[in-house]
Scaffold this motif. Structure first.
Motif, mmCIF file in Angstrom:
data_model
loop_
_atom_site.group_PDB
_atom_site.id
_atom_site.type_symbol
_atom_site.label_atom_id
_atom_site.label_comp_id
_atom_site.label_asym_id
_atom_site.label_seq_id
_atom_site.Cartn_x
_atom_site.Cartn_y
_atom_site.Cartn_z
ATOM 1 N N GLY A 112 0.789 -1.230 0.000
ATOM 2 C CA GLY A 112 0.000 0.000 0.000
ATOM 3 C C GLY A 112 0.818 1.276 0.000
ATOM 4 O O GLY A 112 1.980 1.294 0.413
ATOM 5 N N ILE A 113 0.177 2.346 -0.466
ATOM 6 C CA ILE A 113 0.771 3.685 -0.464
ATOM 7 C C ILE A 113 0.119 4.511 0.647
ATOM 8 O O ILE A 113 -1.110 4.531 0.772
ATOM 9 N N SER A 169 -5.018 6.248 2.374
ATOM 10 C CA SER A 169 -4.122 5.222 1.830
ATOM 11 C C SER A 169 -4.852 4.369 0.812
ATOM 12 O O SER A 169 -6.085 4.320 0.782
ATOM 13 N N ILE A 170 -4.065 3.748 -0.032
ATOM 14 C CA ILE A 170 -4.571 2.763 -0.995
ATOM 15 C C ILE A 170 -3.820 1.480 -0.722
ATOM 16 O O ILE A 170 -2.586 1.493 -0.652
ATOM 17 N N ARG A 171 -4.569 0.379 -0.565
ATOM 18 C CA ARG A 171 -3.910 -0.895 -0.259
ATOM 19 C C ARG A 171 -4.609 -2.037 -0.970
ATOM 20 O O ARG A 171 -5.799 -1.957 -1.255
ATOM 21 N N ALA A 172 -3.882 -3.106 -1.182
ATOM 22 C CA ALA A 172 -4.490 -4.343 -1.676
ATOM 23 C C ALA A 172 -3.716 -5.503 -1.083
ATOM 24 O O ALA A 172 -2.496 -5.409 -0.889
ATOM 25 N N GLU A 207 -8.499 -1.583 -0.439
ATOM 26 C CA GLU A 207 -9.073 -0.525 0.382
ATOM 27 C C GLU A 207 -8.582 0.833 -0.104
ATOM 28 O O GLU A 207 -7.391 1.013 -0.367
ATOM 29 N N PHE A 208 -9.530 1.762 -0.257
ATOM 30 C CA PHE A 208 -9.174 3.158 -0.532
ATOM 31 C C PHE A 208 -9.596 3.933 0.710
ATOM 32 O O PHE A 208 -10.726 4.399 0.806
ATOM 33 N N TYR A 209 -8.717 3.999 1.678
ATOM 34 C CA TYR A 209 -9.050 4.593 2.967
ATOM 35 C C TYR A 209 -8.964 6.115 2.880
ATOM 36 O O TYR A 209 -7.995 6.621 2.318
ATOM 37 N N SER A 239 -5.544 3.339 -8.302
ATOM 38 C CA SER A 239 -6.074 2.026 -8.648
ATOM 39 C C SER A 239 -5.242 0.935 -7.990
ATOM 40 O O SER A 239 -4.088 1.157 -7.614
ATOM 41 N N VAL A 240 -5.863 -0.216 -7.844
ATOM 42 C CA VAL A 240 -5.146 -1.395 -7.359
ATOM 43 C C VAL A 240 -5.350 -2.508 -8.378
ATOM 44 O O VAL A 240 -6.385 -2.571 -9.038
#
Ligand SMILES: *[C@@H]1O[C@H](CO)[C@@H](O)[C@H](O)[C@H]1NC(C)=O
Ligand SMILES: *[C@@H]1O[C@H](CO)[C@@H](O)[C@H](O)[C@H]1NC(C)=O
Length: 307
Positions: free
Chosen positions: A112-113, A123-126, A144-146, A179-180
């Motif tokens: 994630g970033i 944050s963006i995570r996968a 997740e796009f938190y 995007s993920v």
């Protein structure tokens, strides 16, 4: 005595007359839903260390955390990736959580970033959650796009333990979306790929593009947030208790916003380990190394205490 925040093993025991269930790896997703709390962690004192410190801070997270220097506006992190073979989750055979044949054990892996110390607001995570559930190995895939979108299952992508995947996380250059993507590899060709994109609508939840995270984590279940599930043992296909991430880039060529992969030496690199007293102390031993073409690798061994 301190109250334990480890889910009492007995509470998950299902009475069964069956002997030890054989190991089965299923493509069926798990029915267990984990509480993927936002990443924000306690700041660790690490600097440019490529191996983890011996700190005894309690932590449910392991892996590597990259952050750009506070005054660095050049090395924005807009794209990160990694390949790994999803390890097999197993019942631990040593340590205080060992041997609960009818229990549930868990390990999650994610990329994630942002979302940590320098940029907790977005944050963006996968990632993938893996379970050993009374002998059955199940796997869930999520992103997740938190804070706009909580953890969401990757619709129509099912994976099993032993599959090799590439996880790609891309942010827009303005930090307002991204995007993920998860690609499943068979031989060297991606066979199945699933992509989700998202724009952060609400003002204030914008990415800083300052942090990259490759993480192995112990989570609680959604309906029992106060207890971490016992951390599973995890082994590669050869039975070695470790996970290996490779081809870990920051801004790989060809990626959205990618110019060149940024060299890891441009960032603060911090390696962290899971350390949970109730489960036996230090549960991972992680190490990162520089590979070819500004890519890195991360190896995390599953340990208990110092062994
Ligand atoms: C994990 O599995 C490996 C291989 O079977 C074993 O050597 C190791 O002791 C196990 N670790 C734990 C914590 O159970
Ligand atoms: C998921 O479904 C969409 C729409 O039907 C399809 O385009 C896509 O290829 C599917 N992805 C996977 C991984 O099966």
């Amino acid at each position: 005595m301190k109250p334990s925040n480890l889910l009492p093993l007995c509470s998950l025991i299902v009475l069964s007359s069956a002997a030890a269930t054989p190991r089965l790896s299923s493509r069926r997703p798990s029915s267990h839903k984990l509480l993927h709390t936002p990443p924000s962690f306690v700041a660790h004192p690490g600097k440019s260390a490529f191996t983890s410190s011996t700190s005894t801070t309690q932590s449910s997270r392991a892996g590597v955390h990259l952050s750009s220097h506070p005054d660095d506006t050049t090395h924005l992190i807009t794209s990160i990736d990694a390949f790994f073979t999803i390890p097999h989750a197993n019942m631990p055979t040593v340590g205080p959580t060992a041997g609960n044949e009818n229990g549930v054990y868990q390990v999650s892996y994610w990329v994630g970033i942002d979302g940590l110390s320098a940029c907790p607001q977005a944050s963006i995570r996968a990632g993938v959650d893996t379970f050993w559930d009374s002998g059955m190995q199940t796997t869930n895939v999520w992103y997740e796009f938190y804070p706009s979108t909580g953890p969401t299952d990757f619709a129509n992508m099912t994976l099993k333990q032993g599959d090799t995947i590439q996880v790609l996380v891309n942010a827009d250059a303005d930090g307002k979306g991204g995007s993920v993507e998860i690609r499943k590899y068979e031989t060297s060709q991606p066979r199945v790929s699933a992509v989700w994109t998202h724009e952060f609508k609400d003002q204030g939840s914008q990415l800083c593009l300052k942090e990259a995270n490759w993480v192995i984590e112990d989570y609680p279940l959604v309906d029992r947030p106060e207890f971490l599930l016992p951390f599973a043992n995890f082994t590669d296909d050869a039975g070695v208790p470790e996970v290996y991430f490779y081809g870990m880039h920051v801004n790989p060529p060809g990626a959205k916003g990618g110019v060149l992969p940024w060299a890891w030496t441009e960032f603060d690199v911090e390696v962290i380990d899971i350390n949970l007293e109730e489960q036996g102390g230090k549960l991972t031993d992680c190490k990162t190394e520089t590979g070819a073409g500004n890519s890195n690798t991360l190896t995390c061994k599953r340990i208990v205490g110092d062994a």
